[in-house]
Enzyme design. Structure first.
Site, short mmCIF file in Angstrom:
data_model
loop_
_atom_site.label_atom_id
_atom_site.label_comp_id
_atom_site.label_asym_id
_atom_site.label_seq_id
_atom_site.Cartn_x
_atom_site.Cartn_y
_atom_site.Cartn_z
N THR A 130 9.37 26.96 59.01
CA THR A 130 8.59 25.80 58.59
C THR A 130 7.49 25.49 59.59
O THR A 130 7.60 25.83 60.78
CB THR A 130 9.53 24.58 58.46
OG1 THR A 130 8.73 23.41 58.28
CG2 THR A 130 10.40 24.39 59.70
N ASP A 131 6.46 24.77 59.12
CA ASP A 131 5.41 24.30 60.05
C ASP A 131 5.92 23.16 60.93
O ASP A 131 5.29 22.83 61.94
CB ASP A 131 4.15 23.89 59.28
CG ASP A 131 4.36 22.77 58.27
OD1 ASP A 131 5.50 22.24 58.16
OD2 ASP A 131 3.38 22.40 57.58
N GLU A 132 7.06 22.55 60.57
CA GLU A 132 7.54 21.39 61.34
C GLU A 132 7.93 21.77 62.77
O GLU A 132 8.03 20.89 63.63
CB GLU A 132 8.75 20.74 60.66
CG GLU A 132 8.44 20.22 59.29
CD GLU A 132 9.36 19.11 58.82
OE1 GLU A 132 10.10 18.54 59.63
OE2 GLU A 132 9.32 18.81 57.62
N TYR A 156 16.27 18.41 62.30
CA TYR A 156 16.00 19.53 61.38
C TYR A 156 15.03 20.53 62.01
O TYR A 156 15.32 21.73 62.09
CB TYR A 156 15.42 19.00 60.05
CG TYR A 156 14.72 20.08 59.25
CD1 TYR A 156 15.45 21.10 58.63
CD2 TYR A 156 13.32 20.10 59.12
CE1 TYR A 156 14.81 22.12 57.92
CE2 TYR A 156 12.68 21.10 58.41
CZ TYR A 156 13.43 22.11 57.81
OH TYR A 156 12.80 23.11 57.11
N LYS A 160 15.51 24.48 63.19
CA LYS A 160 14.71 25.61 62.67
C LYS A 160 14.01 26.33 63.82
O LYS A 160 13.91 27.56 63.84
CB LYS A 160 13.67 25.10 61.66
CG LYS A 160 14.24 24.61 60.34
CD LYS A 160 14.94 25.68 59.52
CE LYS A 160 14.00 26.70 58.94
NZ LYS A 160 14.72 27.66 58.04
P1 NAD Z 1 17.08 23.79 49.80
O1 NAD Z 1 17.77 22.76 50.60
O2 NAD Z 1 16.55 23.46 48.46
O3 NAD Z 1 18.03 25.06 49.60
C1 NAD Z 1 18.82 25.58 50.62
C2 NAD Z 1 19.82 26.55 50.00
O4 NAD Z 1 20.59 27.12 51.06
C3 NAD Z 1 20.79 25.90 49.04
O5 NAD Z 1 20.96 26.69 47.89
C4 NAD Z 1 22.10 25.83 49.83
O6 NAD Z 1 23.25 25.86 49.02
C5 NAD Z 1 21.97 27.07 50.68
N1 NAD Z 1 22.76 27.01 51.92
C6 NAD Z 1 22.90 25.98 52.78
N2 NAD Z 1 23.72 26.31 53.78
C7 NAD Z 1 24.10 27.59 53.55
C8 NAD Z 1 24.93 28.51 54.26
N3 NAD Z 1 25.56 28.18 55.39
N4 NAD Z 1 25.08 29.75 53.74
C9 NAD Z 1 24.48 30.12 52.59
N5 NAD Z 1 23.69 29.27 51.88
C10 NAD Z 1 23.50 28.04 52.36
O7 NAD Z 1 15.93 24.35 50.74
P2 NAD Z 1 14.48 24.90 50.36
O8 NAD Z 1 13.54 23.76 50.27
O9 NAD Z 1 14.60 25.85 49.24
O10 NAD Z 1 14.14 25.67 51.72
C11 NAD Z 1 14.45 27.06 51.85
C12 NAD Z 1 14.03 27.49 53.25
O11 NAD Z 1 12.64 27.26 53.42
C13 NAD Z 1 14.72 26.72 54.37
O12 NAD Z 1 15.00 27.61 55.40
C14 NAD Z 1 13.70 25.69 54.81
O13 NAD Z 1 13.86 25.36 56.16
C15 NAD Z 1 12.42 26.45 54.58
N6 NAD Z 1 11.24 25.63 54.28
C16 NAD Z 1 11.24 24.75 53.24
C17 NAD Z 1 10.08 24.03 52.96
C18 NAD Z 1 10.00 23.07 51.81
O14 NAD Z 1 8.96 22.41 51.64
N7 NAD Z 1 11.00 22.94 50.98
C19 NAD Z 1 8.94 24.20 53.75
C20 NAD Z 1 9.00 25.07 54.84
C21 NAD Z 1 10.15 25.81 55.08
O1 DAU Z 2 6.54 20.89 56.30
C1 DAU Z 2 7.57 21.67 55.78
C2 DAU Z 2 8.78 20.81 55.51
O2 DAU Z 2 8.49 20.03 54.36
C3 DAU Z 2 10.06 21.61 55.30
O3 DAU Z 2 10.38 22.30 56.48
C4 DAU Z 2 11.22 20.71 54.90
O4 DAU Z 2 12.36 21.49 54.58
C5 DAU Z 2 10.81 19.91 53.68
O5 DAU Z 2 11.83 19.00 53.34
C6 DAU Z 2 9.51 19.15 53.95
O6 DAU Z 2 9.72 18.14 54.97
P1 DAU Z 2 9.03 16.69 54.85
O7 DAU Z 2 9.80 15.73 55.66
O8 DAU Z 2 7.56 16.78 55.09
O9 DAU Z 2 9.23 16.44 53.26
P2 DAU Z 2 9.67 15.15 52.43
O10 DAU Z 2 9.46 15.47 50.99
O11 DAU Z 2 10.99 14.65 52.86
O12 DAU Z 2 8.58 14.09 52.87
C7 DAU Z 2 7.20 14.33 52.66
C8 DAU Z 2 6.46 13.15 53.25
O13 DAU Z 2 6.73 11.99 52.45
C9 DAU Z 2 6.88 12.79 54.66
O14 DAU Z 2 5.76 12.30 55.37
C10 DAU Z 2 7.90 11.66 54.45
C11 DAU Z 2 7.36 10.97 53.22
N1 DAU Z 2 8.36 10.32 52.34
C12 DAU Z 2 9.44 11.05 51.96
C13 DAU Z 2 10.42 10.48 51.15
C14 DAU Z 2 11.64 11.26 50.74
C15 DAU Z 2 8.17 9.04 51.93
O15 DAU Z 2 7.14 8.40 52.26
N2 DAU Z 2 9.11 8.48 51.09
C16 DAU Z 2 10.24 9.14 50.72
O16 DAU Z 2 11.09 8.54 50.00
#
Ligand code: NAD
Ligand code: DAU
Length: 349
Positions: A130-132, A156, A160
């Site tokens: 992730t970019d975080e 989190y 990562k």
């Molecule tokens: P998600 O939470 O939707 O899905 C995670 C999946 O991993 C789920 O299906 C869960 O059951 C599975 N899981 C959790 N623990 C596990 C374990 N111990 N063994 C096997 N499976 C397990 O997450 P996502 O949004 O699809 O993110 C996927 C990946 O991308 C993550 O590594 C996350 O850090 C990264 N990522 C997500 C975002 C985003 O915006 N969603 C952005 C940047 C990076």
């Molecule tokens: O940047 C990549 C990341 O993006 C991933 O690594 C994470 O897995 C993914 O969950 C996401 O993280 P964020 O914290 O940026 O996403 P989220 O959707 O939780 O929040 C997006 C923005 O909106 C953040 O600034 C928090 C804000 N927010 C979120 C929620 C849930 C609100 O203002 N209100 C809300 O209820």
């Protein structure tokens, strides 16, 4: 064969579906089915012999070793993680267990498998990050590039970052052919409604408040999930082992802008019965502790070296996303069950 972990989650299931739509190469999918994992995302693959699902954890080294020995995949694509920042603030332990220890166990099993296979140069371990991990930006800072220093701010992102360091070390020390991608905020189909975009769509339709943390001026760089999947396919195909690639959408938006765009689309596609705008449901709530102000990805490396650019603008991607949620109300109902309601009460009390 590809060995995908976390392929029942949001990005992983989109990746598996897109992969099998454009390739005959089968996918072995290992997922622990936490609250975020949902086999309903993969329903369209029922009966498809190209998809083999195994219920289990990446932290179960013996299981992973057995799967590697039995299926002999040419690559591991690691999505499995705890992914929600707010949950990591309430309880970081699961994030340490899966994101750090789980990735470590997966790396150990991969190393043993790869070493036993005469260290095949064509093997790949693709780690999705992730970019975080880069921390937070001020309004006029340059966007995150691959050399930006790691400064994770939440449990989190710290977990990562730790996993990224382990992946890097397994390349440097053992020569394991790893690839790491650091991407920005994804959105699109099958996004669990704890995250901003699907939460707002769901709450809007239910007549609930649309919660914006703090002043709503935080900025994220939105990437349509299908674009992310195409970037991962490209990195898997042509990425250089040991190298990292930032993946972004070139779509910086404030959270307020994002929520207003969703309201405007819903006003057009599913107007409220009283004729008022959904914007009236926007509510400013207590800020997230340690909330990162701005993320932005400089995605020039993946473009210049691997020829990848996203195809969706935020406007086209959010229209598709809102449309998908309107067409898939049953999916939303299924995932917003009892435990989801408990989460809302804890987070938005
Ligand atoms: P998600 O939470 O939707 O899905 C995670 C999946 O991993 C789920 O299906 C869960 O059951 C599975 N899981 C959790 N623990 C596990 C374990 N111990 N063994 C096997 N499976 C397990 O997450 P996502 O949004 O699809 O993110 C996927 C990946 O991308 C993550 O590594 C996350 O850090 C990264 N990522 C997500 C975002 C985003 O915006 N969603 C952005 C940047 C990076
Ligand atoms: O940047 C990549 C990341 O993006 C991933 O690594 C994470 O897995 C993914 O969950 C996401 O993280 P964020 O914290 O940026 O996403 P989220 O959707 O939780 O929040 C997006 C923005 O909106 C953040 O600034 C928090 C804000 N927010 C979120 C929620 C849930 C609100 O203002 N209100 C809300 O209820």
């Amino acid at each position: 064969m590809l060995f995908v972990t976390g392929g029942a989650g949001f990005i992983g299931s989109n990746f598996v579906l897109d992969w099998l739509a454009q390739s005959d190469e089968p996918v072995l999918n290992l997922d622990a089915l936490t609250y975020a994992g949902n086999l309903g995302n993969l329903r369209s693959l029922e009966g498809d012999e190209g998809h083999i699902f195994v219920h289990g954890s990446i932290a179960d080294g013996a299981l992973v070793e057995r799967l590697l020995a039995d299926y002999r995949p040419r690559a591991i694509v690691n999505f499995a993680a705890e992914s929600h920042v707010d949950r990591s603030i309430h309880g970081p332990a699961d994030f340490i267990d899966t994101n750090i220890v789980g990735t470590f166990r997966l790396l150990e099993a991969a190393r043993a498998y790869w070493s036993g296979g005469s260290k095949d140069d064509s093997f790949r371990f693709l780690h999705i990050s992730t970019d975080e991990v880069f921390g937070t930006l001020d309004a006029d800072d340059e966007a995150f590039h691959e050399e930006t220093q790691y400064q994770p701010n939440s449990p989190y992102s710290a977990s990562k970052a730790a996993s990224d360091h382990l992946v890097r070390a397994y390349h440097h020390t053992y020569g394991l052919p790893v690839l790491t991608t650091n991407c920005s905020n994804n959105y699109g189909p099958f996004h669990f409604p704890e995250k901003l975009i699907p939460l707002v769509i769901n709450n809007a339709l239910l007549g609930r408040p649309l919660p914006l943390y703090g002043d709503g001026q935080q900025i994220r760089d939105w990437l349509y999930v299908k674009d992310h999947c195409s970037a991962l396919r490209r990195v898997l195909q042509s990425g250089v082992p040991g190298r990292t690639y930032n993946v972004g959408g070139w779509n910086e938006r404030t959270n307020l802008d994002v929520v207003q765009s969703i309201c405007d689309l819903l006003d057009e596609l599913k107007p409220r019965d009283d004729g008022q705008s959904y914007r009236g449901q926007i509510t400013f709530v207590t800020d997230r502790p340690g909330h990162d102000r701005r993320y932005a990805i400089d995605a020039r490396r993946i473009e210049s070296e691997l020829g990848w650019r996203p195809s969706e603008t935020f406007e086209s991607g959010i229209r598709k996303t809102v449309g998908w949620y309107l067409d898939n109300a049953e999916w939303v109902r299924n995932v917003t069950s009892g435990s989801y309601r408990n989460w809302l009460e804890k987070q938005y009390a």
